[in-house]
Design a protein around this motif. Sequence first.
Motif, PDB file in Angstrom:
ATOM      1  N   PRO A 198       0.804  -1.228   0.000  1.00  0.00           N
ATOM      2  CA  PRO A 198       0.000   0.000   0.000  1.00  0.00           C
ATOM      3  C   PRO A 198       0.836   1.276   0.000  1.00  0.00           C
ATOM      4  N   TYR A 218      -6.894  -0.774  -0.793  1.00  0.00           N
ATOM      5  CA  TYR A 218      -6.065  -1.642  -1.618  1.00  0.00           C
ATOM      6  C   TYR A 218      -6.054  -3.023  -0.987  1.00  0.00           C
ATOM      7  N   LEU A 265      -1.774   5.719   0.917  1.00  0.00           N
ATOM      8  CA  LEU A 265      -2.423   4.661   1.689  1.00  0.00           C
ATOM      9  C   LEU A 265      -1.579   4.295   2.904  1.00  0.00           C
ATOM     10  N   LYS A 288      -0.724   1.173   5.520  1.00  0.00           N
ATOM     11  CA  LYS A 288      -0.792  -0.281   5.610  1.00  0.00           C
ATOM     12  C   LYS A 288      -1.721  -0.670   6.752  1.00  0.00           C
ATOM     13  N   GLY A 342      -4.179  -2.026   2.444  1.00  0.00           N
ATOM     14  CA  GLY A 342      -4.044  -0.671   2.949  1.00  0.00           C
ATOM     15  C   GLY A 342      -5.285   0.127   2.673  1.00  0.00           C
TER      16      GLY A 342
END
Length: 130
Positions: A32, A90, A112, A114, A120
């Motif tokens: 991410p 994601y 993003l 994680k 993420g």
Amino acid sequence: MQEKAKIQHIPVKMYRTADRLMVAAPMPGLQPEDITAQVSEDGRLIIQGELRGMLKDLKELLVDEWSVGGYYRDIELPDMVDGVHANANYGNGVLVIAFPLSEQIQPVTLKLQKTATDRGGRSGNAGHTF
């Protein structure tokens, strides 16, 4: 000597509801934190994914028919969106961004965070979940 990864064009699916514009883009093999999405002042969405540390000489590559990253896509958005309040997710190699429709473009750069291995997200507090 390792070749530098070629930049790959990202295919997208884009759809809208009465109050949202959604964009889904497959970007397999990334983390991410390697993904950035930007809404520009002129209404373009720019998605990028940078590949880091591919295999690090740990494995012998026998067949190589597809590549992981780097990824890039620059696409004109069909509507004005509020990028500041966008939600991004994601997972399973797919980036999904939900933009609230707006009366004027709110530019933003989305990063993003994680949330788990290979997953993420970024919440813009737009009120809707995925």
